[in-house]
Design a protein around this motif. Structure first.
Motif, mmCIF file in Angstrom:
data_model
loop_
_atom_site.group_PDB
_atom_site.id
_atom_site.type_symbol
_atom_site.label_atom_id
_atom_site.label_comp_id
_atom_site.label_asym_id
_atom_site.label_seq_id
_atom_site.Cartn_x
_atom_site.Cartn_y
_atom_site.Cartn_z
ATOM 1 N N ASP A 72 0.839 -1.205 0.000
ATOM 2 C CA ASP A 72 0.000 0.000 0.000
ATOM 3 C C ASP A 72 0.873 1.254 0.000
ATOM 4 O OD1 ASP A 72 -2.179 -1.601 0.041
ATOM 5 O OD2 ASP A 72 -2.735 -1.218 2.123
ATOM 6 N N VAL A 73 0.425 2.264 -0.724
ATOM 7 C CA VAL A 73 1.094 3.560 -0.743
ATOM 8 C C VAL A 73 0.249 4.522 0.086
ATOM 9 C CG1 VAL A 73 1.931 5.469 -2.151
ATOM 10 C CG2 VAL A 73 2.110 3.115 -2.992
ATOM 11 N N ILE A 74 0.860 5.091 1.124
ATOM 12 C CA ILE A 74 0.131 6.001 2.015
ATOM 13 C C ILE A 74 0.822 7.361 2.028
ATOM 14 C CG2 ILE A 74 -0.723 4.147 3.477
ATOM 15 C CD1 ILE A 74 1.460 4.792 5.488
ATOM 16 N N ARG A 75 0.034 8.387 2.274
ATOM 17 C CA ARG A 75 0.556 9.754 2.440
ATOM 18 C C ARG A 75 0.267 10.194 3.859
ATOM 19 N NH1 ARG A 75 2.797 13.699 -0.134
ATOM 20 N NH2 ARG A 75 2.448 15.864 0.460
ATOM 21 N N ILE A 76 1.324 10.650 4.556
ATOM 22 C CA ILE A 76 1.240 11.064 5.953
ATOM 23 C C ILE A 76 1.390 12.575 6.025
ATOM 24 C CG2 ILE A 76 2.200 10.769 8.261
ATOM 25 C CD1 ILE A 76 3.425 8.129 7.233
ATOM 26 N N ASN A 77 0.440 13.239 6.645
ATOM 27 C CA ASN A 77 0.472 14.685 6.841
ATOM 28 C C ASN A 77 0.424 14.997 8.331
ATOM 29 O OD1 ASN A 77 0.434 15.543 4.037
ATOM 30 N ND2 ASN A 77 -1.685 14.847 3.975
ATOM 31 N N GLY A 94 5.591 -4.902 6.322
ATOM 32 C CA GLY A 94 4.639 -3.988 6.955
ATOM 33 C C GLY A 94 5.278 -2.774 7.596
ATOM 34 N N ILE A 95 6.474 -2.361 7.112
ATOM 35 C CA ILE A 95 7.236 -1.278 7.740
ATOM 36 C C ILE A 95 7.348 -0.106 6.774
ATOM 37 C CG2 ILE A 95 9.509 -0.640 8.671
ATOM 38 C CD1 ILE A 95 9.833 -3.508 9.566
ATOM 39 N N ILE A 96 7.326 1.102 7.323
ATOM 40 C CA ILE A 96 7.642 2.317 6.581
ATOM 41 C C ILE A 96 8.787 3.032 7.291
ATOM 42 C CG2 ILE A 96 5.284 2.625 5.708
ATOM 43 C CD1 ILE A 96 4.934 4.845 7.834
ATOM 44 N N SER A 97 9.500 3.836 6.548
ATOM 45 C CA SER A 97 10.565 4.664 7.129
ATOM 46 C C SER A 97 10.041 6.083 7.251
ATOM 47 C CB SER A 97 11.815 4.622 6.236
ATOM 48 O OG SER A 97 12.840 5.436 6.785
ATOM 49 N N TYR A 98 10.006 6.572 8.489
ATOM 50 C CA TYR A 98 9.422 7.885 8.748
ATOM 51 C C TYR A 98 10.456 8.784 9.411
ATOM 52 C CZ TYR A 98 5.945 11.373 9.989
ATOM 53 O OH TYR A 98 5.237 12.538 10.092
ATOM 54 N N LEU A 101 11.494 9.127 13.417
ATOM 55 C CA LEU A 101 11.090 7.911 14.118
ATOM 56 C C LEU A 101 11.754 6.662 13.566
ATOM 57 C CD1 LEU A 101 7.250 8.530 14.605
ATOM 58 C CD2 LEU A 101 9.140 9.101 16.146
ATOM 59 N N GLY A 102 12.277 6.736 12.356
ATOM 60 C CA GLY A 102 12.906 5.565 11.762
ATOM 61 C C GLY A 102 11.876 4.598 11.210
ATOM 62 N N ASN A 103 12.136 3.306 11.372
ATOM 63 C CA ASN A 103 11.231 2.276 10.865
ATOM 64 C C ASN A 103 10.049 2.106 11.811
ATOM 65 O OD1 ASN A 103 12.920 1.792 8.683
ATOM 66 N ND2 ASN A 103 14.024 0.150 9.723
ATOM 67 N N VAL A 104 8.869 2.200 11.238
ATOM 68 C CA VAL A 104 7.631 2.070 12.011
ATOM 69 C C VAL A 104 6.787 0.982 11.345
ATOM 70 C CG1 VAL A 104 5.583 3.232 12.900
ATOM 71 C CG2 VAL A 104 7.723 4.511 12.626
ATOM 72 N N ARG A 105 6.306 0.038 12.137
ATOM 73 C CA ARG A 105 5.490 -1.048 11.606
ATOM 74 C C ARG A 105 4.018 -0.621 11.632
ATOM 75 N NH1 ARG A 105 6.617 -6.245 10.777
ATOM 76 N NH2 ARG A 105 8.557 -6.047 11.956
ATOM 77 N N VAL A 106 3.455 -0.435 10.453
ATOM 78 C CA VAL A 106 2.044 -0.044 10.338
ATOM 79 C C VAL A 106 1.216 -1.100 9.629
ATOM 80 C CG1 VAL A 106 2.591 2.418 10.384
ATOM 81 C CG2 VAL A 106 2.494 1.210 8.189
#
Length: 304
Positions: A72-77, A94-98, A101-106
């Motif tokens: 999935d492609v998500i946009r975080i605001n 199931g991880i994104i790099s933010y 915060l670094g790697n976050v499992r969403v």
């Protein structure tokens, strides 16, 4: 006759004002006598207004929220923090790099839970005092189902809602094609076990067919085969293949073929049918004979 003192009159008037100002009703006018303390006024409280019964509220069944999946492609605001607004694809783990915060499992979490997870991380790290995080799903790749066979638009379709049903998936695929059968097959997994069910499409939209409108899950495949057909040749107006309708009889098949030609006869009509062992048997049925998929009907020419 005794005179009433000015102080006594003033006290009695004050009691009248207090009694009437609070919505009370005086039981009797106060009688003031010389040398005696002004009597206390009797106040009767007004009865409270009747409270209307609470209106019944409709109980709504909550709709399960979509859960983020791999791909999935998500946009975080983050409100008033444009540097923290990013667009990211969820990895297979199931991880994104933010940022910060670094790697976050969403993966596997709902959008609301993922928003809270990021907001808590920004607040705990003292990066943002009161973070307001919103997540928008730009592309759904983690939850998809396939529709194949005789449909108008075969392909893979995203399951954007957790309560997507079979009828919703068929609508996305444009519905069965003209050459599609009235029965479809759904395969997948339920609880780690293979899952397969046959669904009758016409009864799917009847009140009794609600149970067949199953929930579609990630990885499901819907297959619609070609329509059953019978073949007719010989002395008929329109020889060739035709759609086998439900409970079609030999007479209805002949009528679908345009009927007999002037040289045709309804005597000695033969039906060739393949048995379960692959052998072909020939019968001379009556007009109420039920047709089956693959039957071949021959109408011979009249001798007279």
């Amino acid at each position: 006759m005794k005179r009433v003192s000015t102080g006594a009159l003033r006290g009695a008037c004050m009691l009248c004002i207090l009694a009437t100002g609070t919505g009370g009703v005086l039981a009797a006018p106060a009688t003031v006598t010389s040398g005696a303390a002004p009597p206390r006024a009797t106040v009767t409280a007004a009865a409270p207004a009747a409270v209307p019964a609470a209106m019944p509220t409709a109980t709504l069944s909550p709709t399960e929220e979509y859960r983020l999946g791999a791909g999935d492609v998500i946009r975080i605001n983050v409100y008033q923090n444009p540097d923290l607004s990013v667009e990211s694809r969820i990895t297979d783990g199931g991880i994104i790099s933010y940022p910060l915060l670094g790697n976050v499992r969403v993966g596997g979490q709902t959008v609301t839970a993922a928003e809270k997870l990021l907001a808590d991380g920004l607040r705990a790290g003292q990066f943002v005092k009161q973070p307001q995080v919103t997540i928008s799903v730009m592309q759904v790749r983690g939850h998809q189902a396939s529709v194949l066979g005789m449909v108008n638009r075969p392909g893979r379709y995203p399951i954007e809602l957790a309560n997507t049903r079979l009828s919703d998936l068929l609508a996305l695929a444009g519905g069965p094609a003209a050459a599609g059968a009235e029965t479809l097959v759904v395969t997948g997994q339920r609880g780690g076990q293979p899952f397969r069910v046959e669904v009758d499409v016409p009864t799917l939209f009847t009140p009794a067919g609600r149970a067949q409108d199953i929930l579609v899950q990630n990885g499901d495949t819907v297959w619609i085969d070609r329509q059953p057909q019978v073949y007719i040749y010989g002395e008929v107006q329109r020889p060739g293949p035709m759609r086998l309708e439900r409970n079609m009889t030999l007479m209805q098949a002949l009528a679908t073929g345009g009927g007999l030609t002037p040289r045709g006869t309804d005597r000695g009509i033969k039906v060739h049918r393949k048995n379960g062992d692959g052998k072909v048997s020939v019968v001379q049925p009556g007009m109420d004979y039920r047709m089956q998929d693959g039957d071949v009907v021959f109408v011979r020419e009249s001798l007279f």
